[in-house]
Design an enzyme around this catalytic site. Structure first.
Site, PDB file in Angstrom:
ATOM      1  N   ASP A   1       0.889  -1.165   0.000  1.00  0.00           N
ATOM      2  CA  ASP A   1       0.000   0.000   0.000  1.00  0.00           C
ATOM      3  C   ASP A   1       0.926   1.214   0.000  1.00  0.00           C
ATOM      4  OD1 ASP A   1      -2.293   1.608   0.190  1.00  0.00           O
ATOM      5  OD2 ASP A   1      -2.106   1.701   2.369  1.00  0.00           O
TER       6      ASP A   1
ATOM      7  N   GLU B   1      -1.053  -1.129  -4.913  1.00  0.00           N
ATOM      8  CA  GLU B   1      -2.294  -0.382  -5.140  1.00  0.00           C
ATOM      9  C   GLU B   1      -2.069   0.633  -6.242  1.00  0.00           C
ATOM     10  OE1 GLU B   1      -5.356   0.904  -2.056  1.00  0.00           O
ATOM     11  OE2 GLU B   1      -4.290   2.775  -2.484  1.00  0.00           O
TER      12      GLU B   1
ATOM     13  N   ASP C   1      -2.775   1.125   6.829  1.00  0.00           N
ATOM     14  CA  ASP C   1      -1.879   0.868   5.691  1.00  0.00           C
ATOM     15  C   ASP C   1      -1.403  -0.591   5.688  1.00  0.00           C
ATOM     16  OD1 ASP C   1      -1.294   3.947   4.973  1.00  0.00           O
ATOM     17  OD2 ASP C   1      -1.159   3.646   7.135  1.00  0.00           O
TER      18      ASP C   1
END
Length: 194
Positions: free
Chosen positions: A7, A68, A141
């Site tokens: 992330d 991501e 996260d």
């Protein structure tokens, strides 16, 4: 298959490693966050994230890296940092010959929770449940990194089958066009009526 989920973030970069097989069963190998000081110089911060990601790759030996995909936000500065970290991670993976997959936030949410509109709390709850964790990964996260890895494990077989089907369809279309072209040449040469 072992997946390293990332992330991307400049202040907090979530890292999660997940193992999975042919079924939907998945296991958490490790989870954490690489942090950089908000007041640090950009090159130093990117180097710190790169160092952390490379340590994780060296320690866990993932077979693929799931990142991501950067999406539009109102805060351009935040998007820039996220994009820069994504690039650093993709470069580290490429140097090791690891494939990189990008997943949108809505793909990740839908894969893990069943809804592309799930909020962070719902995603964290589902990641905790799916991976059988004793406690929810923190901060968000870290949970998001695990969600990315799970998403990739669950979506990769479908994406692979779809790519194979598309390649087969393209091959059939090429063969069909070649047969048509050949047939047209054959009738154009001398074939008219009898």
């Amino acid at each position: 298959m072992r997946v390293l989920g990332i992330d991307p973030g400049l202040t907090r970069c979530g890292l999660g490693v997940v193992d999975g097989g042919r079924s939907r069963s998945v296991t958490c190998v490790d989870v954490g966050v690489a942090r950089t000081p908000a007041d640090g110089q950009l090159p130093d911060r990117l180097a710190a994230v790169a160092d952390a990601v490379e340590r994780w790759m060296d320690t866990h030996h993932p077979e693929v890296v799931a990142i991501e995909r950067v999406f539009s936000q109102h805060n351009v500065r935040s998007v820039m940092g996220t994009a820069q970290v994504s690039g650093v991670v993709a470069l580290a993976a490429a140097r090791r010959g690891l494939p990189v997959a990008f997943h949108t936030p809505s793909e990740v949410k839908a894969a893990v929770s069943g809804s592309g509109r799930a909020d962070k709390k719902q995603v964290t709850t589902m990641v905790t449940r799916v991976l059988g964790l004793d406690a929810a990964p923190k901060p968000a996260d870290a949970a998001d990194a695990l969600a990315l890895a799970v998403c990739h494990l669950w979506r990769a077989p479908m994406a692979s089958r779809l790519a194979e089907a598309e390649a087969r369809a393209a091959e059939l279309a090429r063969a069909h066009k070649a047969r048509l072209k050949s047939a047209q040449r054959g009738t154009g040469r001398g074939g008219g009526g009898r």
